[in-house]
Design an enzyme around this catalytic site. Structure first.
Site, mmCIF file in Angstrom:
data_model
loop_
_atom_site.group_PDB
_atom_site.id
_atom_site.type_symbol
_atom_site.label_atom_id
_atom_site.label_comp_id
_atom_site.label_asym_id
_atom_site.label_seq_id
_atom_site.Cartn_x
_atom_site.Cartn_y
_atom_site.Cartn_z
ATOM 1 N N GLU A 77 0.852 -1.193 0.000
ATOM 2 C CA GLU A 77 0.000 0.000 0.000
ATOM 3 C C GLU A 77 0.886 1.240 0.000
ATOM 4 O OE1 GLU A 77 -2.714 -0.406 3.310
ATOM 5 O OE2 GLU A 77 -3.578 -2.246 2.483
ATOM 6 N N HIS A 99 -7.901 1.117 2.103
ATOM 7 C CA HIS A 99 -7.712 0.692 3.496
ATOM 8 C C HIS A 99 -8.455 1.616 4.474
ATOM 9 C CE1 HIS A 99 -4.739 -1.649 6.276
ATOM 10 N NE2 HIS A 99 -5.886 -1.400 6.895
HETATM 11 O O1 LIG Z 1 -6.950 -1.917 12.578
HETATM 12 C C1 LIG Z 1 -6.316 -2.400 11.635
HETATM 13 O O2 LIG Z 1 -5.543 -3.354 11.758
HETATM 14 C C2 LIG Z 1 -6.471 -1.813 10.304
HETATM 15 O O3 LIG Z 1 -6.178 -2.457 9.322
HETATM 16 C C3 LIG Z 1 -6.831 -0.386 10.199
HETATM 17 O O4 LIG Z 1 -5.618 0.252 10.015
HETATM 18 P P1 LIG Z 1 -5.464 1.828 9.965
HETATM 19 O O5 LIG Z 1 -5.527 2.343 11.371
HETATM 20 O O6 LIG Z 1 -6.589 2.352 9.130
HETATM 21 O O7 LIG Z 1 -4.104 2.039 9.352
#
Ligand SMILES: O=C(O)C(=O)COP(=O)(O)O
Length: 425
Positions: A282, A305
């Site tokens: 990503e 995401h």
């Molecule tokens: O809670 C998770 O593990 C996620 O995948 C969400 O990630 P983020 O806080 O949006 O980078």
């Protein structure tokens, strides 16, 4: 000069503890940690530097050198190579559920505790999964794209209600079980597969294997962490087992799915659609340049995401992880840590109490050496627990003089099996 960390609110009679030898606590927060978390750390009196994005790895390596606390989300990769620069780091806060971005074993073996938020964004992810099931079933992504391009395409071909359809939930943890309740309420038949034996909610039914789930579900949705066992768990073989015309939803981790196999199944029409929120690689910042073999695939919803990205989730994660970090720095409590044994002792009442916190190699004979040092003083409480290669000891002692504090610190730190020793007083 910054004031020393302020104690947390406590019952009367309890002694506030503060780090004896960590200098002013420096905190680096990355990836736009919610203000709830930033404020908890600022109100504790720490020096907080907060960045809205992840940092390029060379900048991260420089910045991590002198911080005691780092907070991040799913993007920042704390590999051994980065962590070896972090000479003062006491604790890592993952302000999300996943902890696969951190080398947990390296952190533990270097005395760095890691905390996360095991369920605060579960509801947000489950709601998005429901929205995507409806959107895929009605081909909303494609109709929306067509109309934005000025093309009117009123059709009911392949568009269905979700009532009576089967959802197959892979992983029945906080997110999977929440989704089970919502799908049940929408009239779906719920089946799930988990490696643990768990209580089914509502009318949900467990199935014996992943293959059973794949063969029977109209919507397969993944809610498991990234581990060596889950890597590529959905590949060409698994997609072939899925029913023709079924759908795949991945809001978990990009590495769970073989992307070329998924793209091929969407293009051939074996799968009727997919919703993908996570990708094997990503971008570390918002902006143009995203590429994937899934771009342009039919009835395929791609999102950057954002499964856990709601105001509610981020605000409650900020409180949860921010408080865990302050409790660890100020009290040594490891409740909720993912790579340390979980230990807690109540705050002392005696104003002379000093708390010794020691991370050591989990080998025989270490407690004997530590207790030789500690037993010169009155030990109020002591607890020690181990996890894999490390053990963690918390001991409250009555110590009168600063010279004794220095002596305890030096003696315990100089044991060959010592990984990290901290004193709170
Ligand atoms: O809670 C998770 O593990 C996620 O995948 C969400 O990630 P983020 O806080 O949006 O980078």
């Amino acid at each position: 000069m910054t004031s020393p960390p302020k104690p947390e609110r406590r019952a009367t009679g309890q002694k506030p503890l503060k780090p004896f030898n960590n200098g002013d606590i420096k905190v680096l927060l990355l990836e736009g940690i919610n203000t709830t978390g930033v404020n908890i750390l600022k109100n504790a009196g720490y020096q907080v530097e907060a960045h809205p994005k992840a940092l390029p790895v060379e900048v991260l390596k420089e910045k991590i050198k002198d911080v005691h606390v780092i907070g991040l989300r799913s993007k920042t990769q704390l590999t051994a190579d980065v962590l070896k620069e972090a000479k003062n780091l006491l604790v890592i806060g993952c302000f999300c559920i996943g902890t696969n971005q951190v080398d947990l074993a390296y952190a533990a073996e270097h005395g760095i505790a890691v905390f996360n938020s095991p369920f605060s964004n579960s509801r947000s992810v489950a709601e998005l999964a429901i929205a995507e099931i409806v959107a895929l079933s009605r081909q909303l992504g494609d109709r929306n794209n067509e109309l934005h391009r000025g093309f009117w395409n009123k059709t009911s071909n392949g568009c269905r209600e979700i009532r009576g359809k089967t959802i197959g939930i892979v992983g029945y943890g906080h997110i999977g079980s929440q989704l089970s309740v919502l799908a049940d309420a929408m009239g779906m038949r719920v089946i799930f597969f988990d490696t643990l034996q768990l209580m089914p909610l509502g009318t949900a039914q467990p199935v014996a294997s992943l293959d059973d789930l794949l063969a029977n579900a109209d919507f397969v949705t993944l809610h498991v962490p990234e581990t060596p066992e889950t890597k590529n768990m959905i590949g060409e073989r698994e997609i072939k087992i899925m029913k023709k015309g079924s759908y795949l939803i991945n809001l978990a981790r990009g590495t769970l799915v073989d992307i070329p196999a998924l793209a091929a199944a969407l293009k051939s029409g074996h799968l009727a659609g997919a919703a993908v929120d996570v990708f094997p690689v990503e971008p570390y910042a918002n902006g143009p340049g995203f590429e994937s073999e899934l771009v342009g695939a039919p009835n395929t919803i791609l999102t950057p995401h954002v499964g856990g990205s709601t105001e509610e989730a981020q605000s409650s994660i900020g409180v949860e992880v921010g408080s865990a970090l302050v409790r660890y720095v100020n009290n040594g409590t490891t409740l909720g840590a993912v790579n340390f044994p979980e230990c807690d002792v109540r705050l002392p009442a005696d104003q002379k109490t000093v708390r010794v916190l020691n991370v050591h190699q989990n080998v025989p004979g270490v407690l004997k050496q530590i207790n030789k040092v500690l037993s010169e003083f009155n030990i109020e409480k002591q607890i020690c627990d181990s996890k894999e290669n490390i053990a963690y000891l918390m001991a409250d002692l009555n110590v009168d003089s600063e010279s004794d504090l220095i002596k305890i610190n030096e003696l315990v730190s100089s044991m060959p099996e010592n990984i990290r020793t901290r004193l709170l007083y």
